[in-house]
Design a protein around this motif. Structure first.
Motif, mmCIF file in Angstrom:
data_model
loop_
_atom_site.group_PDB
_atom_site.id
_atom_site.type_symbol
_atom_site.label_atom_id
_atom_site.label_comp_id
_atom_site.label_asym_id
_atom_site.label_seq_id
_atom_site.Cartn_x
_atom_site.Cartn_y
_atom_site.Cartn_z
ATOM 1 N N GLN A 241 0.856 -1.183 0.000
ATOM 2 C CA GLN A 241 0.000 0.000 0.000
ATOM 3 C C GLN A 241 0.894 1.236 0.000
ATOM 4 O O GLN A 241 1.607 1.505 0.972
ATOM 5 C CB GLN A 241 -0.930 -0.023 1.232
ATOM 6 N N ASP A 242 0.871 1.971 -1.111
ATOM 7 C CA ASP A 242 1.750 3.127 -1.264
ATOM 8 C C ASP A 242 1.517 4.182 -0.186
ATOM 9 O O ASP A 242 2.428 4.918 0.191
ATOM 10 C CB ASP A 242 1.562 3.765 -2.649
ATOM 11 N N ALA A 243 0.256 4.262 0.306
ATOM 12 C CA ALA A 243 -0.066 5.290 1.297
ATOM 13 C C ALA A 243 0.470 4.935 2.689
ATOM 14 O O ALA A 243 0.456 5.778 3.583
ATOM 15 C CB ALA A 243 -1.580 5.496 1.368
ATOM 16 N N MET A 244 0.942 3.702 2.860
ATOM 17 C CA MET A 244 1.442 3.253 4.159
ATOM 18 C C MET A 244 2.907 2.849 3.987
ATOM 19 O O MET A 244 3.196 1.819 3.378
ATOM 20 C CB MET A 244 0.623 2.066 4.663
ATOM 21 N N PRO A 245 3.880 3.631 4.484
ATOM 22 C CA PRO A 245 5.295 3.306 4.292
ATOM 23 C C PRO A 245 5.660 1.973 4.934
ATOM 24 O O PRO A 245 5.150 1.631 6.011
ATOM 25 C CB PRO A 245 6.017 4.467 4.979
ATOM 26 N N PRO A 246 6.563 1.178 4.293
ATOM 27 C CA PRO A 246 6.909 -0.155 4.807
ATOM 28 C C PRO A 246 7.418 -0.150 6.252
ATOM 29 O O PRO A 246 7.140 -1.085 7.009
ATOM 30 C CB PRO A 246 7.983 -0.637 3.827
ATOM 31 N N TRP A 247 8.189 0.909 6.637
ATOM 32 C CA TRP A 247 8.721 0.921 8.002
ATOM 33 C C TRP A 247 7.620 0.964 9.054
ATOM 34 O O TRP A 247 7.811 0.549 10.203
ATOM 35 C CB TRP A 247 9.684 2.097 8.204
ATOM 36 N N LEU A 248 6.439 1.449 8.642
ATOM 37 C CA LEU A 248 5.323 1.510 9.583
ATOM 38 C C LEU A 248 4.878 0.102 9.993
ATOM 39 O O LEU A 248 4.320 -0.096 11.074
ATOM 40 C CB LEU A 248 4.153 2.274 8.951
ATOM 41 N N GLY A 249 5.158 -0.880 9.126
ATOM 42 C CA GLY A 249 4.788 -2.252 9.449
ATOM 43 C C GLY A 249 5.482 -2.764 10.692
ATOM 44 O O GLY A 249 4.880 -3.483 11.499
ATOM 45 N N TRP A 250 6.750 -2.408 10.877
ATOM 46 C CA TRP A 250 7.474 -2.877 12.062
ATOM 47 C C TRP A 250 6.987 -2.180 13.326
ATOM 48 O O TRP A 250 6.975 -2.776 14.410
ATOM 49 C CB TRP A 250 8.972 -2.662 11.866
ATOM 50 N N ILE A 251 6.538 -0.936 13.185
ATOM 51 C CA ILE A 251 5.911 -0.272 14.328
ATOM 52 C C ILE A 251 4.609 -0.967 14.686
ATOM 53 O O ILE A 251 4.282 -1.171 15.862
ATOM 54 C CB ILE A 251 5.678 1.222 14.017
ATOM 55 N N ALA A 252 3.862 -1.373 13.645
ATOM 56 C CA ALA A 252 2.606 -2.094 13.885
ATOM 57 C C ALA A 252 2.867 -3.414 14.606
ATOM 58 O O ALA A 252 2.121 -3.799 15.519
ATOM 59 C CB ALA A 252 1.892 -2.343 12.564
ATOM 60 N N VAL A 253 3.930 -4.130 14.208
ATOM 61 C CA VAL A 253 4.278 -5.390 14.877
ATOM 62 C C VAL A 253 4.581 -5.142 16.352
ATOM 63 O O VAL A 253 4.113 -5.869 17.241
ATOM 64 C CB VAL A 253 5.477 -6.059 14.186
ATOM 65 N N ALA A 254 5.374 -4.101 16.626
ATOM 66 C CA ALA A 254 5.743 -3.796 18.012
ATOM 67 C C ALA A 254 4.517 -3.402 18.837
ATOM 68 O O ALA A 254 4.344 -3.863 19.975
ATOM 69 C CB ALA A 254 6.783 -2.679 18.037
ATOM 70 N N LEU A 255 3.655 -2.556 18.270
ATOM 71 C CA LEU A 255 2.466 -2.105 19.007
ATOM 72 C C LEU A 255 1.493 -3.259 19.257
ATOM 73 O O LEU A 255 0.934 -3.388 20.353
ATOM 74 C CB LEU A 255 1.767 -0.981 18.233
ATOM 75 N N LEU A 256 1.287 -4.097 18.233
ATOM 76 C CA LEU A 256 0.372 -5.221 18.407
ATOM 77 C C LEU A 256 0.934 -6.222 19.415
ATOM 78 O O LEU A 256 0.192 -6.787 20.231
ATOM 79 C CB LEU A 256 0.111 -5.901 17.063
ATOM 80 N N SER A 257 2.249 -6.423 19.395
ATOM 81 C CA SER A 257 2.880 -7.318 20.376
ATOM 82 C C SER A 257 2.730 -6.767 21.781
ATOM 83 O O SER A 257 2.466 -7.517 22.733
ATOM 84 C CB SER A 257 4.358 -7.509 20.035
ATOM 85 N N ALA A 258 2.900 -5.445 21.931
ATOM 86 C CA ALA A 258 2.740 -4.817 23.242
ATOM 87 C C ALA A 258 1.304 -4.958 23.739
ATOM 88 O O ALA A 258 1.059 -5.172 24.941
ATOM 89 C CB ALA A 258 3.135 -3.350 23.177
#
Length: 449
Positions: A30-47
């Motif tokens: 998804q061009d509107a969502m930068p790839p690095w945001l995915g790792w933040i999502a992983v960290a937040l969901l894990s938390a």
């Protein structure tokens, strides 16, 4: 208490990151969502998911302070079942990767899910871990005796034999269409032709049930007769096609649906996905998050409309249940209990998730098969495509990232399981009773003091 909460939360974070890493892969489409945001999502969901580990172990610590290791193990198990149940319902629920999945390669143990579900089997796992921990700390011989007793009783529990397959031929198609190509403009016709070519009838003339994955057709199928006739032109006269496709509503909304078509392209029945994926099929709190630049991971700006929930499709004396993709991870919520189906169809699009996610998704489908005593037909574009028997074993499977077709016979359903009748009432009720009794005892002791 602070140590118990911190230790269990950090452990939960580690479990989350180690097992949810595949989620970051979804952000690359998804061009509107930068790839690095995915790792933040992983960290937040894990938390977030780690909070339930902290709740379970913190609750056990609160009611068993200064008690024996065996007491803590029992109450940790009870707290874990309560916390896991909450994880499956809070904020629409995210019961991904239940601990019970680790037992699927030990079928004798995994079959316990037919009675107490994945929730109860996860609780037993925590209990065994707690007892073993008590043994290693040298509390006494009682934890060791209890551990041996539980394992012996479990292994001695009588197992049901595998139910013979039916004589109904099925074909499950895997197109090996990547997520980067799926929604590319101008690709829809080529992808449809690929599914049709893989569907082409075998030498046998026996009527088949043919299964295509979630959103195999990316156009609204219910309003396009020509498209339906094109899709079913590869069918023999008595074949039926179960395909994922986009549907429409009376208010011109869009649905993620499964259509059952005959060889003439007529719609026999339809199912609209009810449990939609946050950030995938709709953007939660869109008024706020949209202004911050957030968007759905699926291309387009229109949120999907949710269907009414589990239902059984009655087609030519067949009773089929449908759970689209994410819906299969929700225990006790995949079938209509008033009209039990003979099998479940689980079309999915796991092309989002690279390695890890599809394998975990398949494991959870196998747990549902054991819990409900029903075979599951799982069709995906890139893997894991499989035919799962009612005991959770895999009857047939296609390699990931390979175009092909599974030709098999529809597995038979087993008799209704205890879990299919009672759901989570047994494990959840046991957990609540154990914690409630411990809490009352602690209050009584404090009052006497």
């Amino acid at each position: 208490m602070r140590l118990a909460l911190a230790a269990s939360w950090w452990f939960g974070v580690g479990v989350g990151i180690a097992s949810l890493f595949w989620l970051a892969h979804a952000f690359s489409f998804q061009d509107a969502m930068p790839p690095w945001l995915g790792w933040i999502a992983v960290a937040l969901l894990s938390a977030y998911t780690a909070l339930y580990w902290a709740l379970a172990l913190g609750l056990a610590h609160a009611v068993t302070r200064k008690a024996s290791g065996i007491s803590f193990a029992v109450h940790a198990s009870a707290g874990f079942m309560i916390a896991e149940w909450l994880r499956g319902i809070v904020l629409t629920g995210f019961p991904w990767n239940p601990l019970a999945s680790i037992w699927l390669d030990a079928p004798h143990v995994a079959q316990g899910a037919a009675v107490i579900g994945g929730l109860g089997l996860s609780g037993v796992t925590i209990l065994l871990c707690g007892l073993i921990a008590a043994v290693t700390r040298g509390d006494s011989l009682r934890p060791l005796i209890a551990t041996i007793g539980i394992i012996t009783a479990w292994l001695a529990f009588p197992q049901k034999g595998t139910v013979a397959d039916t004589s109904i031929p099925i074909s499950v198609v895997q197109g090996n269409i990547s997520q980067s190509d799926k929604w590319r403009p101008g690709e829809a016709d080529a992808q449809l032709m690929k599914y049709m070519a893989l569907t082409k009838a075998p030498l046998s003339n026996a009527p088949r049930l043919i299964f295509w994955p979630e959103a195999a057709i990316t156009e609204p199928l219910d309003i396009d007769l020509a498209l339906r006739r094109q899709a079913t032109s590869a069918l023999s006269a008595q074949d039926l096609l179960f395909t994922g496709a986009i549907g429409t509503t009376e208010n011109k909304g869009l649905t993620n649906s499964v259509f059952v078509l005959d060889a003439d392209g007529a719609i026999l029945v339809r199912y609209d996905k009810a449990h939609l994926v946050p950030f995938g099929e709709y953007l939660p709190f869109s008024n706020i998050l949209g202004r911050l630049g957030m968007s759905r991971l699926v291309p387009g700006n229109t949120d999907f409309i949710a269907g009414p929930g589990p239902r059984t499709l009655n087609i030519r004396k067949l009773r089929a249940g449908v759970s689209i993709c994410y819906e299969i991870i929700f225990p006790a919520a995949v079938i209509d209990p008033e009209n039990r189906p003979a099998f479940l169809f689980n079309p999915s699009n796991d092309a989002w998730f690279g390695f890890g996610g599809p394998q975990q998704h398949l494991a959870q489908a196998r747990l549902r098969a054991i819990e409900e005593g029903l075979p599951i037909i799982r069709a995906t574009p890139t893997g894991e495509t499989a035919v799962i028997r009612s005991d959770g074993s895999i009857a047939a499977r296609l390699p990931a990232h390979q175009a092909g077709r599974l030709d098999a016979f529809l597995p038979s359903p087993a008799d209704p399981t205890q879990y299919s009748l009672w759901g989570n009432a047994i494990p959840l009720g046991a957990g609540i009773i154990v914690i409630a009794i411990a809490g009352l005892r602690r209050l009584r002791r404090n009052h006497r003091a």
